[in-house]
Design an enzyme around this catalytic site. Structure first.
Site, PDB file in Angstrom:
ATOM      1  N   SER A  28       2.560  -7.579   4.006  1.00  0.00           N
ATOM      2  CA  SER A  28       3.830  -8.127   3.790  1.00  0.00           C
ATOM      3  C   SER A  28       4.974  -7.172   4.347  1.00  0.00           C
ATOM      4  CB  SER A  28       3.999  -8.208   2.243  1.00  0.00           C
ATOM      5  OG  SER A  28       4.211  -7.139   1.647  1.00  0.00           O
ATOM      6  N   MET A 109      -3.350   3.154   3.713  1.00  0.00           N
ATOM      7  CA  MET A 109      -3.738   3.849   2.580  1.00  0.00           C
ATOM      8  C   MET A 109      -4.763   5.021   3.067  1.00  0.00           C
ATOM      9  SD  MET A 109      -2.229   2.134   0.365  1.00  0.00           S
ATOM     10  CE  MET A 109      -2.709   2.956  -1.281  1.00  0.00           C
ATOM     11  N   ARG A 110      -4.760   5.503   3.977  1.00  0.00           N
ATOM     12  CA  ARG A 110      -5.357   6.959   4.224  1.00  0.00           C
ATOM     13  C   ARG A 110      -4.380   7.795   4.502  1.00  0.00           C
ATOM     14  NH1 ARG A 110     -10.605   6.266   5.383  1.00  0.00           N
ATOM     15  NH2 ARG A 110     -10.976   4.154   5.298  1.00  0.00           N
ATOM     16  N   HIS A 128       7.078   4.567   0.492  1.00  0.00           N
ATOM     17  CA  HIS A 128       6.347   4.812  -0.717  1.00  0.00           C
ATOM     18  C   HIS A 128       7.027   4.202  -1.830  1.00  0.00           C
ATOM     19  CE1 HIS A 128       3.820   6.898  -3.287  1.00  0.00           C
ATOM     20  NE2 HIS A 128       4.738   7.104  -4.216  1.00  0.00           N
ATOM     21  N   GLU A 193      11.630  -3.199  -0.753  1.00  0.00           N
ATOM     22  CA  GLU A 193      11.052  -2.572   0.461  1.00  0.00           C
ATOM     23  C   GLU A 193      11.341  -3.373   1.781  1.00  0.00           C
ATOM     24  OE1 GLU A 193       7.071  -1.392   0.147  1.00  0.00           O
ATOM     25  OE2 GLU A 193       7.289  -0.529  -2.066  1.00  0.00           O
TER      26      GLU A 193
HETATM   27  C1  GRF Z   1       3.867  -1.319   0.004  1.00  0.00           C
HETATM   28  O1  GRF Z   1       4.476  -1.325  -1.577  1.00  0.00           O
HETATM   29  C2  GRF Z   1       3.760   0.124   0.369  1.00  0.00           C
HETATM   30  O2  GRF Z   1       5.153   1.080  -0.490  1.00  0.00           O
HETATM   31  C3  GRF Z   1       2.632   0.698  -0.247  1.00  0.00           C
HETATM   32  O3  GRF Z   1       1.786  -0.530   0.049  1.00  0.00           O
HETATM   33  C4  GRF Z   1       2.549  -1.644  -0.056  1.00  0.00           C
HETATM   34  C5  GRF Z   1       2.535  -2.448   1.286  1.00  0.00           C
HETATM   35  O4  GRF Z   1       1.829  -3.556   1.017  1.00  0.00           O
HETATM   36  N1  GRF Z   1       2.380   1.823   0.482  1.00  0.00           N
HETATM   37  P1  GRF Z   1       1.588  -4.513   2.165  1.00  0.00           P
HETATM   38  O5  GRF Z   1       0.247  -4.632   2.992  1.00  0.00           O
HETATM   39  O6  GRF Z   1       2.763  -4.355   3.078  1.00  0.00           O
HETATM   40  O7  GRF Z   1       1.792  -5.796   1.402  1.00  0.00           O
END
Ligand code: GRF
Length: 211
Positions: A28, A109-110, A128, A193
């Site tokens: 997203s 996520m790594r 973050h 974000e």
């Molecule tokens: C966001 O909340 C970011 O802060 C975290 O992962 C999410 C991103 O998810 N590290 P997406 O795949 O962009 O929806």
């Protein structure tokens, strides 16, 4: 001694900064950056999307926008101890061959090794979902909720060798509601974000951020 932060050059509309976006999930945040870039002439453009698995939903968003989008899985055929570095080496080869100038971590996520970070320090940004330095790590929303805090938010920062510890470029606050759970909080923070991250990337690529 750890390497210095070297920021990207100043981009222009005619010669935009070449971005790679690294994702693990639905992307997203990637979509919000694509929308920002589609809305106006920009000094940056996404030319490569990398995920740590072919299953990352965001890859399809990249492909439908005509952007090279690759799922690169951890090479499980080699000994465990060498896997992370080998994985990052493959990633790095793609970044170099696409002439990438700035890496945007967007839900990747790594944890990247100091070896990788050292190569890109200053040209590696992350978002973050908390007000760092509070609540670093993979479970920020859960940790915010269990702390009882009524305030959270999101932080854009340069990546250093630590986990969510690099220099903070921008933060925005979000209230925690009494009936929030992890999902509702995550969705509300994401809305913020999706505005903040493109804005900060734009400032970075136009030379309006210095350390
Ligand atoms: C966001 O909340 C970011 O802060 C975290 O992962 C999410 C991103 O998810 N590290 P997406 O795949 O962009 O929806």
């Amino acid at each position: 001694m750890s390497p210095p932060f070297i920021l990207p050059r100043i981009g222009s509309i005619h010669d935009p900064i070449r971005l790679a976006v690294m994702i693990s999930g639905g992307g997203s945040g990637l979509s919000s950056l694509l929308k920002f870039q589609a809305k106006q002439p920009c000094c940056h453009k996404i030319v490569l999307i990398l995920a740590d698995s072919e299953g990352a939903g965001g890859l399809e968003k990249g492909r439908s926008s005509g952007i090279e989008s690759l799922g690169i899985s951890i090479p499980t055929e080699i000994p465990r101890i060498e896997r992370r570095l080998a994985h990052e080496e493959i990633i790095n080869r793609h970044l170099i061959s696409s002439n990438i100038e700035l890496i945007v971590l967007s839900g990747y996520m790594r944890i990247l090794t100091p070896t990788f970070v050292g190569k890109w320090k200053g040209r590696l940004v992350n978002i973050h979902p908390s007000l760092l330095p509070d609540f670093p790590g993979a479970h920020a929303h859960r940790d915010v909720l269990s702390s009882g805090s009524s305030l959270t938010g999101c932080t854009v920062h340069l990546v250093d060798e630590g986990v969510d510890t690099g220099p903070i470029l921008a933060q925005r606050e979000v209230s925690v509601m009494p009936d929030d759970d992890v999902n509702s909080l995550q969705e509300r923070v994401k809305l913020v974000e999706h505005v903040l991250y493109p804005e900060v990337i734009d400032l970075l690529c136009t030379g309006q951020i210095s350390l």
